[in-house]
Design an enzyme around this catalytic site. Structure first.
Site, short mmCIF file in Angstrom:
data_model
loop_
_atom_site.label_atom_id
_atom_site.label_comp_id
_atom_site.label_asym_id
_atom_site.label_seq_id
_atom_site.Cartn_x
_atom_site.Cartn_y
_atom_site.Cartn_z
N TYR A 29 0.83 -1.21 0.00
CA TYR A 29 0.00 0.00 0.00
C TYR A 29 0.86 1.26 0.00
CZ TYR A 29 -4.40 -2.51 0.79
OH TYR A 29 -5.51 -3.32 0.65
N HIS A 42 -7.80 -0.09 0.03
CA HIS A 42 -7.75 -0.48 1.44
C HIS A 42 -9.11 -0.35 2.12
CE1 HIS A 42 -6.71 -0.12 5.77
NE2 HIS A 42 -5.81 -1.04 5.44
#
Length: 248
Positions: A29, A42
């Site tokens: 991420y 996410h």
């Protein structure tokens, strides 16, 4: 598109907790160029009813290593590889570019050099393939006990419900991405799965049971290609369900 990232420690061997999947997920991420895209993946993902799918998966780290069971650590002694796969072109592009441009990343407070990033586009042409798991395959159901507590039961390849849950998970992911139901069924059969292939992993505060080993998958080539890029079973974005073709 499948990425193979080759890395090594700038200051020698890289030591990680034995259960390190959450570190790799966090690195993934953080390595995305677009904060908006990272937040979408996410926090939201691709929805099917109440479920959210991120539509990427990744492997364990592969390389020469030592395990210290007492300290619960794993130490990678020289070069090691990390495989990431996704059906999402933006994810492939952003990860590949950022990792190549940065060259140095931090993993568990250790500087790691990115030596190379290889991209492979795989299109499966067969209706039946044999695969080996690169990260454990997990399927489960969650239920509430009579006293109101939630319990999770993980199923193994010898459970009758196992193939049903694998297929159902595939159907939900496919519909979340394409907006239509898959045209063909998915059939999974264990080919070589032993009790030693059972893996219990801790992801943050949760213990997850999964299975390595070899399996036979049957479906349409298009649907098998989709599965190759998003992973089998549940919790793919936490490092579960990635496989390779046996012929690779």
């Amino acid at each position: 598109m499948r990425l193979t990232i080759t890395m090594n420690g700038r200051q020698g061997p890289v030591s990680l907790p034995l259960h390190y999947q959450h570190l790799l997920q966090g690195l993934l991420y953080r390595s995305l160029e677009s904060e908006r895209f990272a937040t979408f993946l996410h926090e939201i993902g691709f929805r099917h009813e109440k479920r959210s799918f991120k539509l990427f998966t990744f492997s364990r780290l592969v390389g020469r290593h030592e395990v210290d069971r007492g300290k619960k650590t794993i130490r990678f002694l020289d070069d090691f590889q990390w495989h990431i796969d996704t059906i999402l072109p933006d994810l492939t592009e952003q990860l590949g570019q950022q990792l190549l441009l940065r060259r140095e990343i931090w993993l568990y407070d250790q500087p790691v050099e990115v030596q190379s990033v290889k991209m492979d586009k795989v299109e499966i042409a067969q209706n039946t393939i044999e695969v080996a798991m690169l990260s454990p395959l997990t399927v489960y159901s969650t239920y509430e006990t009579i006293d109101g507590k939630k319990k999770t039961h993980f199923f193994g390849p010898d459970d009758d419900v196992f193939p049903h849950l694998v297929e159902l998970n595939f159907r939900h992911k496919y519909e979340a991405y394409y907006g239509v139901e898959p045209a063909e069924r998915l059939v999974i059969q264990p080919v070589h799965v032993h009790h030693r292939h059972r893996v219990v992993t801790r992801f943050k505060d949760m213990y997850i049971t999964g299975w390595l080993g070899h399996y036979r998958l049957s479906s349409s080539p298009e649907q098998l290609t989709f599965l190759y890029h998003v992973g089998l079973g549940s919790r793919n974005s936490q490092g579960f369900g990635m496989f390779r073709l046996i012929s690779e």
